[in-house]
Design an enzyme around this catalytic site. Structure first.
Site, short mmCIF file in Angstrom:
data_model
loop_
_atom_site.label_atom_id
_atom_site.label_comp_id
_atom_site.label_asym_id
_atom_site.label_seq_id
_atom_site.Cartn_x
_atom_site.Cartn_y
_atom_site.Cartn_z
N TYR A 30 8.67 5.63 32.15
CA TYR A 30 7.31 5.11 32.39
C TYR A 30 6.35 6.24 32.79
O TYR A 30 5.15 6.01 32.90
CB TYR A 30 7.31 4.04 33.49
CG TYR A 30 8.17 2.83 33.23
CD1 TYR A 30 8.79 2.62 32.00
CD2 TYR A 30 8.38 1.88 34.23
CE1 TYR A 30 9.59 1.49 31.78
CE2 TYR A 30 9.16 0.75 34.01
CZ TYR A 30 9.78 0.57 32.79
OH TYR A 30 10.57 -0.54 32.58
N GLU B 280 -2.40 -12.20 43.22
CA GLU B 280 -2.21 -13.57 42.70
C GLU B 280 -0.74 -13.82 42.36
O GLU B 280 -0.18 -14.86 42.70
CB GLU B 280 -3.08 -13.71 41.45
CG GLU B 280 -3.01 -15.05 40.76
CD GLU B 280 -3.73 -14.98 39.41
OE1 GLU B 280 -3.03 -14.99 38.38
OE2 GLU B 280 -4.97 -14.90 39.40
#
Length: 325
Positions: free
Chosen positions: A57, A281
């Site tokens: 990554y 969230e």
């Protein structure tokens, strides 16, 4: 399962614990420098204690910087953070495994990681190139000996560099190769695979549960719609009508319903996001629960279709997705 924002760990078969939600840090294309650092800090402030990363990554140094900063601030202790790193396809040769893990530790500037997993069961030509190609642009494969690679991982655990060992994208046959290996020292404690309401992985989940292997769901919200590597024939998960109506009932987003569905099945979720609002969230899934009936309804959405098929490597002898599960 009595879960809360403060207490949402489940036990692994080796006696260690894994938080049920983690922050995924993969990005296609690569994240802008500094973005991962901010995302990880935001996540830790919000209550995440599990970060999922990988050498390929290209941002482990930022993950490490964020973790170390939060430890220095006194926000968390090192033992409260769970970091998962991954061994890439070009480093399956046993002699390359320890140096690969040491490189991850050096990037993170940490003494150990909590979980190290074989990212894919498919070996590529060993070396520095992440995607080694021939003159026709095709990936050069290498003969895979998953058991030999696993023994090298076991040595990393014995050296104290990693607490738990696992795999990713392994099918049943590949898991059995390791589980039935003569002289097996440590069982894989996790298998990270694609898993969401359109691809519920019921059979693999059952097999893993029988062997005390926890499923970690990558792409738990579906994926981006990049047709170069994503199966876009399956509709976007988060547009589903049932998820929308349940979201309205609980005053939650479709994403929160989907994540809650998996954690109620005992599946760890690692939604990736670099947006602070979305990171917050995604974590707000401990203040409601779905009924048994709703769980069944969501389960019935299964289309048995993967978003991440990795078809470009489907001719690899160890390509995992030809088998039913």
């Amino acid at each position: 399962m009595n879960l809360s924002a403060a207490h949402h760990q489940i036990s692994l078969s080796d006696g260690n614990n894994i938080p049920l939600i983690g922050l995924g840090t993969y990005s296609d294309p690569r994240p802008v420098p500094g973005k991962t650092y901010v995302a990880v800090k935001t996540a830790i402030d919000e209550g995440y204690r599990h970060i999922d990363g990988a050498y390929v990554y290209h941002n482990e140094h930022e993950v490490g910087e964020a973790i170390r900063e939060k430890i220095a601030e006194g926000k968390v202790k090192r033992e409260e953070i769970f970091y998962c790193g991954k061994l890439w396809n070009t480093e399956h040769v046993p002699s390359m495994v320890l140096p690969a893990l040491e490189r991850t530790l050096k990037a993170l500037k940490l003494d150990y990681i909590d979980l190290y997993i074989i990212e894919l069961p498919m070996a590529f030509k060993p070396g520095k190139e992440i995607y080694p190609r021939d003159e026709n642009g095709r990936i050069i494969y290498d003969k895979t000996n998953l058991c030999a690679t696993w023994e090298a991982l076991e040595a990393c655990k014995d050296a104290g560099l990693v607490k738990s060992l696992g795999v990713s994208n392994f099918n049943r046959r590949q898991l059995e190769l390791i589980l039935n290996k003569p002289g097996l020292k440590y069982k894989p404690v996790t298998n990270q695979v694609e898993c969401h309401p359109y691809f519920t992985q019921t059979k693999l989940l059952k097999f893993c549960q029988q062997h005390d292997i926890v499923i970690v769901a990558h792409s738990p919200l579906g994926t981006c719609r990049n047709p170069s590597w994503v199966n876009v024939s399956s509709p976007p998960l988060l547009n589903d009508e049932l998820l929308t109506s349940l979201g309205k009932k609980y005053n939650k987003t479709q994403a929160q319903i989907v994540l809650r569905f998996n954690i109620q099945r005992g599946i760890v979720v690692i939604p990736k996001s670099f947006t602070p609002e979305r990171i917050k969230e995604n974590f707000q899934i401990f203040d409601f629960s779905l009924t048994e009936e709703e769980m069944k309804d969501i389960d019935a959405l299964n289309k048995n279709v993967r978003y991440v098929e990795l078809l470009m490597w489907s001719d690899h002898p160890e390509y995992p997705f030809h088998d039913e599960y």
